[in-house]
Design an enzyme around this catalytic site. Sequence first.
Site, PDB file in Angstrom:
ATOM      1  N   SER A 186     -13.142 -36.059 -26.756  1.00 56.85           N
ATOM      2  CA  SER A 186     -14.426 -36.276 -25.900  1.00 56.85           C
ATOM      3  C   SER A 186     -15.189 -35.272 -25.179  1.00 56.85           C
ATOM      4  O   SER A 186     -16.181 -34.460 -25.770  1.00 56.85           O
ATOM      5  CB  SER A 186     -14.165 -37.529 -25.010  1.00 56.85           C
ATOM      6  OG  SER A 186     -14.457 -38.299 -24.182  1.00 56.85           O
ATOM      7  N   HIS A 391     -10.015 -44.663 -27.568  1.00 58.68           N
ATOM      8  CA  HIS A 391     -10.437 -43.633 -27.275  1.00 58.68           C
ATOM      9  C   HIS A 391      -9.256 -42.735 -26.643  1.00 58.68           C
ATOM     10  O   HIS A 391      -9.345 -41.197 -26.564  1.00 58.68           O
ATOM     11  CB  HIS A 391     -11.786 -43.778 -26.554  1.00 58.68           C
ATOM     12  CG  HIS A 391     -12.510 -42.188 -26.219  1.00 58.68           C
ATOM     13  ND1 HIS A 391     -13.511 -42.299 -26.708  1.00 58.68           N
ATOM     14  CD2 HIS A 391     -12.493 -41.741 -24.659  1.00 58.68           C
ATOM     15  CE1 HIS A 391     -13.931 -40.786 -26.205  1.00 58.68           C
ATOM     16  NE2 HIS A 391     -13.741 -41.105 -24.914  1.00 58.68           N
TER      17      HIS A 391
END
Length: 422
Positions: A186, A391
Amino acid sequence: MILVSVLVLCSVVAVRSSPHADLVAQLAKSDSRIAHDILEDASLDVPELVRKYGYPLEVHDVVTQDGYILGVHRIPHGRDRNNKPGPRPVVFLMHGLFSSSADWVVKGPGCSFAYILAEEGFDVWMGNARGTYYSRRHLTLNPNSKRTGTFWRFSWDEIGNRDLPAMIDYALAVSGRDGLHYVGHSQGTTVFFVMGSLRPVYNQKILSMHAFAPVAYMAHNENPVFRFLAPYALRIELALSLIGFTEFLPNNQATTWAGQNFCMDDVKWQPLCTNLIFLLAGRNEEQFNATLLPLKLGHTPAGASSRQIIHYAQGIHQNVFRRFNHGTTIGNILAYGTAQPPDYDLSRITAPVYLHYTPNDPLAHLADVERLYKELPNPTKHRVPLNTFNHVDFIWAIDADTLLYYPTIELIKSLDSHFTDK
Ligand SMILES: *[C@@H]1O[C@H](CO)[C@@H](O)[C@H](O)[C@H]1NC(C)=O
């Protein structure tokens, strides 16, 4: 990546009560070995946690050009296999927003990526960005000074431009190697793209880059917190007044306590914790081990600057991957010499970049990953072979080892002459 709502909610509740009485009661109630380990691991820091499981752990202080002191963690070799000290290929791991090096060890030996890499014969280095729990220090500035807040005047631009080069040079000098394999999650990918475009000479030190949940363009981002902030992103003072001028969600007792009291197995609030995480990071019941929630909240959030969040919101609002907008013409001229901040030039990122992505990621949307793929000079796409992977699954998924970590290790080995020459 983000637990903002759950944590804001939990912190609000937490400050009103006394943490310790409840924690002790909780410990007494849960007599199982697992619960005990989870509560203990939630309260240990990364060096203590890694040493508890019998792995070697070194802490290195790395000082950046602008005076930040970063705590970098190294697992130089394995415990059960490849456990003799000696030179070996380096893998550098970089955490995401609100996280720290804890991400790579928190699920324990055999599950978390850092341990698996060490057993597979790598020298594992784990960075900690300025402002996180392990890197909340500076040669002259005081992170606790709310009056000036100068310590916190950075976004992920500085993490990519200053912190990464310093940590990478340091890891290469100590390990005596010319290049390393980089893995980021990320924001750990965002800061790499910043470095690769602003400091292109560093591309030569990267043997391969693995982007877990790649984040550069964010126009299609579906995270409700970022979407809420995006319209305010260019009005810096207003945006800062919404989320705070300096530090955003520091690591503290309150969230650790809240994780243990609200998100523990057998606590009736646990589904609320889980659902908030799904709202922010994508739904995936099958890969989510809620038992580990208190452990995760013991280590997250690890601290960040409010400007990191605003910088992402600017990218969403303007549909660009661009340097931080200081909100005024004069501010931008002072920083960049131009009234508008420049775009990050992706064409300068010559390192081989492997994009590990998934269709169920509200923060690294397929359309944004596709645009990044088209603009990078040397990209390869690797879709994680599970459509529901979200995620945070890159760090937390029950099957992250088989779905992601071992395939990535095979890829790294195939690209490293240490393994391929044999
Ligand atoms: C969830 O985590 C706990 C604690 O580490 C572990 O005992 C359990 O086996 C895990 N569940 C799954 C499905 O992996």
